[in-house]
Design a protein around this motif. Structure first.
Motif, PDB file in Angstrom:
ATOM      1  N   LEU A 314       1.157  -1.451   0.257  1.00  0.00           N
ATOM      2  CA  LEU A 314      -0.261   0.059   0.125  1.00  0.00           C
ATOM      3  C   LEU A 314       1.433   1.237   0.073  1.00  0.00           C
ATOM      4  CD1 LEU A 314      -3.260  -0.527   2.410  1.00  0.00           C
ATOM      5  CD2 LEU A 314      -3.285   0.464  -0.046  1.00  0.00           C
ATOM      6  N   ASN A 315       1.858   1.450   0.586  1.00  0.00           N
ATOM      7  CA  ASN A 315       3.053   2.551   1.020  1.00  0.00           C
ATOM      8  C   ASN A 315       3.403   2.704  -0.440  1.00  0.00           C
ATOM      9  OD1 ASN A 315       3.521   4.091   3.140  1.00  0.00           O
ATOM     10  ND2 ASN A 315       3.897   2.055   3.936  1.00  0.00           N
ATOM     11  N   GLY A 347      -3.634  -1.273  13.985  1.00  0.00           N
ATOM     12  CA  GLY A 347      -3.365  -2.236  13.530  1.00  0.00           C
ATOM     13  C   GLY A 347      -2.270  -2.194  12.557  1.00  0.00           C
ATOM     14  N   ILE A 348      -2.075  -0.774  12.270  1.00  0.00           N
ATOM     15  CA  ILE A 348      -1.732  -0.210  11.369  1.00  0.00           C
ATOM     16  C   ILE A 348      -0.366   0.148  11.442  1.00  0.00           C
ATOM     17  CG2 ILE A 348      -1.496   1.673   9.349  1.00  0.00           C
ATOM     18  CD1 ILE A 348      -4.855   1.861  10.431  1.00  0.00           C
ATOM     19  N   PRO A 349       1.306  -0.495  10.550  1.00  0.00           N
ATOM     20  CA  PRO A 349       2.150  -0.016  10.837  1.00  0.00           C
ATOM     21  C   PRO A 349       2.338   1.663  11.253  1.00  0.00           C
ATOM     22  CG  PRO A 349       1.847  -1.415   9.019  1.00  0.00           C
ATOM     23  CD  PRO A 349       0.974  -1.121   9.480  1.00  0.00           C
ATOM     24  N   LEU A 353       0.767   5.387   8.677  1.00  0.00           N
ATOM     25  CA  LEU A 353      -0.334   5.787   9.868  1.00  0.00           C
ATOM     26  C   LEU A 353       0.202   7.757  10.020  1.00  0.00           C
ATOM     27  CD1 LEU A 353      -0.539   4.314  13.053  1.00  0.00           C
ATOM     28  CD2 LEU A 353      -2.411   4.988  11.489  1.00  0.00           C
ATOM     29  N   ASP A 354       1.845   7.648   9.037  1.00  0.00           N
ATOM     30  CA  ASP A 354       2.240   9.205   9.176  1.00  0.00           C
ATOM     31  C   ASP A 354       1.748   9.613   7.480  1.00  0.00           C
ATOM     32  OD1 ASP A 354       3.916   8.846  11.785  1.00  0.00           O
ATOM     33  OD2 ASP A 354       5.557   8.412  10.736  1.00  0.00           O
ATOM     34  N   ARG A 355       1.020   8.774   7.008  1.00  0.00           N
ATOM     35  CA  ARG A 355       0.783   9.307   5.812  1.00  0.00           C
ATOM     36  C   ARG A 355      -0.758   9.376   5.483  1.00  0.00           C
ATOM     37  NH1 ARG A 355       3.768   8.148   0.404  1.00  0.00           N
ATOM     38  NH2 ARG A 355       5.235   7.031   1.629  1.00  0.00           N
TER      39      ARG A 355
END
Length: 419
Positions: A314-315, A347-349, A353-355
């Motif tokens: 996804l990233n 439950g998200i890395p 999350l920063d994005r």
């Protein structure tokens, strides 16, 4: 690459849980209206979603995504659909659930990429030579069949009428099959492409309109200009439609080819090489002004069900120039990232999350809950009221039981039931 013959795979909309959502229900200043566009409450979340819509329109959401976080049944899916409706009815909306990626036939990343491509639309504009008008005559001419059994259609005589005049055409029998498929009858407005012979029924001529307030038929005015003209044809497809159309094997008609196609698995992966070729053609069409890219909305519900491999994919996908607006939703707090021992919010890395731009949805209050009760709403409308009153609730509570009332009744009358 075939574009002309591609049919959109978008499903026709039926009545479902969220078909009443028509937008975010905001006024001109971006403030939430209490009861509007199918929404009740969630004022702060709707106003925040309205700002996100403005950011998308100003192209300031590139490389980012939206996360809707809140308890179950607080309108996260409705908010995602509301954002899609605000962007426009022609914008593709592709919903999926995190658990969909786990398939025994296809890789996880392939499922994600397929849904990414479903959420990217392509509006193709072409000037085509067409015959357009209201059908005044439709006469199939029969001839003796060459096989000697019965008769077959030799040609079709069709009359087309516009404001400027009429024209009678003699058509090939294959076009007659297309006319039957489109259910064309006398009085319909149609156009026939001169090059391909493709037939498109636009609607019923408005001169046949009746006095009924509600009808299934769509009435259109009689076309202007000549019957034979050049017309701009607009076709909306998604990148996945193009992938699927070009991935189908063009095998021979011999028995071995047919057997080979039958023996293949039901679902096959589309190769990256094919997608890159399609991207090249799409980019060329965009540069030439033939097509326009329409980034849609990809909604991934229960995003905590994705594992670390999917998150890393996804990233990368978010950075792609051909990327839709990605909206994620979850009802989890701090929990393990699937496939690791690492705990993280939702439950998200942390790197993903920063994005994310995060919108919180809250549980409904008693006043909002009352307005969300469907049976009471129907009773209120039957009694001529828009809002639900205490009398409506009392009437409905005498007809239905909730979970607690049903459990209490079972305990009190246990001897009457089979155990």
């Amino acid at each position: 690459m075939r574009i002309e013959e591609v049919q959109s795979a978008a499903k026709k909309q039926r009545i479902a849980t969220h078909t009443h959502i028509k937008g975010l229900g905001l006024d001109a200043n971006g403030a939430a209206i209490g009861l509007a566009s199918g929404f009740v409450g969630q004022a702060a979340a709707r106003e925040a979603a309205g700002l996100v819509v403005d950011m998308i329109r100003q192209k300031k959401m590139a490389g980012r995504a939206l996360l809707l976080a809140g308890p179950p049944a607080t309108g996260k899916t409705a908010l995602a659909l509301g954002i899609s409706q605000e962007l426009g009815s022609k914008v593709p909306f592709c919903p999926m659930v995190g658990s969909e990626v786990y398939s025994s036939e296809v890789k996880k990343t392939e499922v994600l990429m397929e849904n990414f491509r479903r959420a990217i639309g392509l509006r193709i504009k072409e000037n085509k030579e067409v015959y357009e008008g209201e059908v005044t005559e439709l006469s199939p001419e029969e001839a003796e069949s060459t096989s000697g059994y019965g008769k077959s259609i030799s040609h079709v005589i069709i009359g087309l009428k516009t404001v400027k005049g009429t024209k009678q055409l003699k058509l090939d029998p294959t076009i007659y099959d297309a006319l039957i498929k489109e259910k064309v009858a006398v009085g319909d407005v149609i156009y026939i492409e001169a090059n391909s012979g493709a037939v498109k029924r636009v609607g019923r001529c408005d001169s046949f309109a009746t006095e009924f307030d509600l009808e299934a038929e769509e009435y259109v005015p009689i076309p202007k200009g000549e019957v034979h003209k050049k017309k701009e044809i607009v076709q909306d497809v998604t990148l996945h439609d193009l992938d699927a159309a070009n991935a189908q094997p063009q095998g021979g008609q011999d028995i071995l080819s047919l057997m080979g196609q039958m023996m293949k698995p039901r679902k096959t992966e589309i190769t990256d090489k094919l997608r890159q070729e399609i991207n090249k053609v799409v980019n060329r069409y965009i540069d030439e002004g033939i097509a326009e890219l329409v980034p849609g909305v990809l909604f991934i519900d229960e995003v905590h069900m994705l594992d670390i491999e999917c998150f890393s994919y996804l990233n990368r996908a978010l950075e792609s120039p051909l990327s839709p607006i990605v909206i994620l939703a979850t009802n989890r707090g701090i929990c393990n990232v699937r496939g690791t021992d690492m705990t993280s919010p939702h439950g998200i890395p942390v790197d993903l999350l920063d994005r994310l731009v995060i919108i919180r949805t809250e549980t409904y209050g008693p006043t909002e809950m009352i307005q969300l009760l469907s049976p009471a709403s129907v009773v209120a409308k039957a009694n001529g009221r828009e809002k639900i009153s205490k009398a409506d609730l009392e009437e409905v509570s005498g007809l239905y039981l909730d979970a607690k009332s049903s459990a209490r009744l079972l305990q009190e009358q246990q001897e009457r039931y089979i155990t």
